[in-house]
Design a protein around this motif. Structure first.
Motif, PDB file in Angstrom:
ATOM      1  N   ASN A  63       0.522  -8.005 -17.680  1.00 45.35           N
ATOM      2  CA  ASN A  63      -0.317  -9.199 -17.609  1.00 45.35           C
ATOM      3  C   ASN A  63      -0.071 -10.033 -18.863  1.00 45.35           C
ATOM      4  N   PHE A  64      -0.536 -11.267 -18.899  1.00 46.18           N
ATOM      5  CA  PHE A  64      -0.541 -12.101 -20.102  1.00 46.18           C
ATOM      6  C   PHE A  64      -1.354 -13.344 -19.815  1.00 46.18           C
ATOM      7  N   PHE A  65      -1.548 -14.172 -20.845  1.00 46.18           N
ATOM      8  CA  PHE A  65      -2.191 -15.471 -20.650  1.00 46.18           C
ATOM      9  C   PHE A  65      -1.111 -16.532 -20.820  1.00 46.18           C
ATOM     10  N   GLU A  67      -0.823 -19.564 -22.171  1.00 48.07           N
ATOM     11  CA  GLU A  67      -0.565 -20.405 -23.349  1.00 48.07           C
ATOM     12  C   GLU A  67       0.311 -19.648 -24.349  1.00 48.07           C
ATOM     13  N   LYS A  68       1.033 -20.447 -25.172  1.00 50.48           N
ATOM     14  CA  LYS A  68       1.928 -19.816 -26.173  1.00 50.48           C
ATOM     15  C   LYS A  68       1.134 -19.166 -27.307  1.00 50.48           C
ATOM     16  N   GLN A  69       0.048 -19.846 -27.722  1.00 50.80           N
ATOM     17  CA  GLN A  69      -0.839 -19.308 -28.754  1.00 50.80           C
ATOM     18  C   GLN A  69      -2.138 -20.094 -28.723  1.00 50.80           C
ATOM     19  N   GLY A  70      -3.140 -19.667 -29.500  1.00 45.33           N
ATOM     20  CA  GLY A  70      -4.375 -20.449 -29.549  1.00 45.33           C
ATOM     21  C   GLY A  70      -5.614 -19.589 -29.626  1.00 45.33           C
ATOM     22  N   ALA A  71      -6.771 -20.253 -29.521  1.00 44.12           N
ATOM     23  CA  ALA A  71      -8.056 -19.565 -29.631  1.00 44.12           C
ATOM     24  C   ALA A  71      -8.426 -18.989 -28.266  1.00 44.12           C
ATOM     25  N   PHE A  72      -7.786 -17.886 -27.923  1.00 48.15           N
ATOM     26  CA  PHE A  72      -8.028 -17.218 -26.632  1.00 48.15           C
ATOM     27  C   PHE A  72      -8.258 -15.734 -26.919  1.00 48.15           C
ATOM     28  N   THR A  73      -9.417 -15.445 -27.487  1.00 48.81           N
ATOM     29  CA  THR A  73      -9.723 -14.092 -27.948  1.00 48.81           C
ATOM     30  C   THR A  73      -9.462 -13.032 -26.873  1.00 48.81           C
ATOM     31  N   GLY A  74      -8.732 -12.039 -27.269  1.00 49.57           N
ATOM     32  CA  GLY A  74      -8.486 -10.910 -26.356  1.00 49.57           C
ATOM     33  C   GLY A  74      -7.283 -11.094 -25.467  1.00 49.57           C
ATOM     34  N   GLU A  75      -6.613 -12.232 -25.564  1.00 51.25           N
ATOM     35  CA  GLU A  75      -5.474 -12.471 -24.673  1.00 51.25           C
ATOM     36  C   GLU A  75      -4.132 -12.244 -25.387  1.00 51.25           C
ATOM     37  N   ILE A  76      -3.081 -12.147 -24.616  1.00 48.63           N
ATOM     38  CA  ILE A  76      -1.728 -11.912 -25.133  1.00 48.63           C
ATOM     39  C   ILE A  76      -0.827 -13.011 -24.594  1.00 48.63           C
ATOM     40  N   SER A  77      -0.013 -13.617 -25.442  1.00 42.08           N
ATOM     41  CA  SER A  77       0.821 -14.742 -25.000  1.00 42.08           C
ATOM     42  C   SER A  77       2.216 -14.271 -24.584  1.00 42.08           C
ATOM     43  N   PRO A  78       2.936 -15.138 -23.851  1.00 39.09           N
ATOM     44  CA  PRO A  78       4.297 -14.756 -23.459  1.00 39.09           C
ATOM     45  C   PRO A  78       5.212 -14.547 -24.661  1.00 39.09           C
ATOM     46  N   ILE A  79       4.961 -15.318 -25.734  1.00 43.22           N
ATOM     47  CA  ILE A  79       5.766 -15.148 -26.957  1.00 43.22           C
ATOM     48  C   ILE A  79       5.563 -13.741 -27.532  1.00 43.22           C
ATOM     49  N   MET A  80       4.303 -13.303 -27.474  1.00 42.76           N
ATOM     50  CA  MET A  80       3.985 -11.968 -28.026  1.00 42.76           C
ATOM     51  C   MET A  80       4.629 -10.868 -27.183  1.00 42.76           C
ATOM     52  N   LYS A  82       7.387 -11.127 -25.496  1.00 44.93           N
ATOM     53  CA  LYS A  82       8.827 -11.114 -25.808  1.00 44.93           C
ATOM     54  C   LYS A  82       9.082 -10.438 -27.147  1.00 44.93           C
ATOM     55  N   ASP A  83       8.191 -10.747 -28.086  1.00 43.64           N
ATOM     56  CA  ASP A  83       8.292 -10.170 -29.424  1.00 43.64           C
ATOM     57  C   ASP A  83       8.244  -8.633 -29.360  1.00 43.64           C
ATOM     58  N   ALA A  84       7.441  -8.126 -28.418  1.00 45.16           N
ATOM     59  CA  ALA A  84       7.310  -6.663 -28.276  1.00 45.16           C
ATOM     60  C   ALA A  84       8.439  -6.070 -27.429  1.00 45.16           C
ATOM     61  N   GLY A  85       9.296  -6.926 -26.887  1.00 50.14           N
ATOM     62  CA  GLY A  85      10.471  -6.427 -26.158  1.00 50.14           C
ATOM     63  C   GLY A  85      10.407  -6.538 -24.644  1.00 50.14           C
ATOM     64  N   ALA A  86       9.306  -7.101 -24.104  1.00 48.43           N
ATOM     65  CA  ALA A  86       9.192  -7.171 -22.639  1.00 48.43           C
ATOM     66  C   ALA A  86      10.108  -8.256 -22.073  1.00 48.43           C
ATOM     67  N   LYS A  87      10.799  -7.911 -20.998  1.00 48.33           N
ATOM     68  CA  LYS A  87      11.665  -8.895 -20.322  1.00 48.33           C
ATOM     69  C   LYS A  87      11.021  -9.353 -19.023  1.00 48.33           C
ATOM     70  N   TYR A  88      10.074  -8.573 -18.534  1.00 51.42           N
ATOM     71  CA  TYR A  88       9.419  -8.848 -17.243  1.00 51.42           C
ATOM     72  C   TYR A  88       7.913  -8.830 -17.443  1.00 51.42           C
ATOM     73  N   VAL A  89       7.198  -9.466 -16.505  1.00 49.76           N
ATOM     74  CA  VAL A  89       5.737  -9.333 -16.511  1.00 49.76           C
ATOM     75  C   VAL A  89       5.212  -9.343 -15.076  1.00 49.76           C
ATOM     76  N   ILE A  90       4.268  -8.442 -14.810  1.00 50.44           N
ATOM     77  CA  ILE A  90       3.621  -8.410 -13.488  1.00 50.44           C
ATOM     78  C   ILE A  90       2.581  -9.536 -13.458  1.00 50.44           C
TER      79      ILE A  90
END
Ligand code: PEP
Length: 254
Positions: A63-65, A67-80, A82-90
């Motif tokens: 999962n993810f949210f 937006e690239k970044q911002g005030a979205f407490t508890g969410e994870i961005s697509p940039i994050m 990728k940073d962790a190594g994920a190439k895919y997302v459900i």
């Protein structure tokens, strides 16, 4: 590009150490096709990425949210991700739709964001039991696809993997019959052809998900419309998942 794929959705299971142990076992026993995409919880992504380096096994998130970044407490961005190594997302898993209230509009934003941020979506669709009983299966799936893929170009839709997951089959032990699943896959391909023309539907990878186990993957895998599977519960044990992978491999003759 149409491929044979098996996705492991670990859902909200596995601590970091447990995840590393499972990923190490899979890495040792699985090689080559069908392609494997492992989707651990967020907390274990980086560690599993390290385990999977120098292997053909790939990493996805659940999962993810958008937006690239911002005030979205508890969410994870697509940039994050990728940073962790994920190439895919459900995206659009029925547990997200039904427990967390994710609607087609939000799912559409996530699909667009994933592609923009170069993460490949695994887009889940599927009907509830009451939809099937009311003869609404195709209408529900069609709406999920039309609204989910709204404003998306053919070129971008070609990058998406679709998972047909009837909600009544997820985590229930009651899988769709191979013919039922195959019919739904065919309908999804036809819907994509209607939307985008030129046989797009034939080029998209479509996986079946819903109580896949060692004893049903062979029959499901023999259906030519079904390119592989999205596995929840049975992906949590190394031996079960490896057996499912081997049986899919033999069903597909690869
Ligand atoms: C899933 O998590 O998408 C899933 C299909 O789960 P299970 O295999 O446990 O039914």
């Amino acid at each position: 590009m149409r491929e044979k794929i098996l996705v492991a959705n670990w859902k909200m299971y596995k601590t970091i150490d447990e995840g590393i142990e499972l990923a190490e076992c899979l890495k040792e026993k699985i090689n080559g096709r069908p392609k494997i995409i492992i989707c651990p919880p967020f907390t274990a992504l980086s560690n599993i990425n390290e385990v999977l380096s120098n292997s053909e096994l790939e990493l996805g998130a659940q999962n993810f949210f958008y937006e690239k970044q911002g005030a979205f407490t508890g969410e994870i961005s697509p940039i994050m991700l990728k940073d962790a190594g994920a190439k895919y997302v459900i995206i659009g898993h029925s547990e997200r739709r039904n427990i967390f209230g994710e609607a087609n509009e939000l799912i559409n934003k996530k699909l667009i964001s994933a592609i923009e941020n170069e993460i490949l979506p695994i887009f889940c669709v599927g009907e509830k039991i009451e939809d099937r009983q009311a003869g609404q299966t195709e209408n529900v799936i069609k709406r999920q696809i039309l609204e989910g893929l709204k404003n998306m170009s053919r070129e971008n839709v070609e990058k998406i993997i679709i998972a047909y997951e009837p909600v009544w089959a997820i985590g229930t032990g009651l899988n769709a019959k191979p013919e039922q699943a195959s019919e739904a896959h065919k309908f999804i391909r036809e819907t994509l052809n209607e939307m985008y023309g030129d046989k797009l539907g034939e080029n998209i990878t479509i996986l079946y998900g819903g109580s896949i186990k060692e004893d049903n993957i062979e029959d499901l895998g023999k259906m030519k419309e079904i390119d592989g599977g999205l596995v929840g519960g049975a992906s949590l044990k190394c031996d079960s998942f490896v057996t499912i992978w081997k049986k899919l491999k033999s069903a597909k003759n690869i």
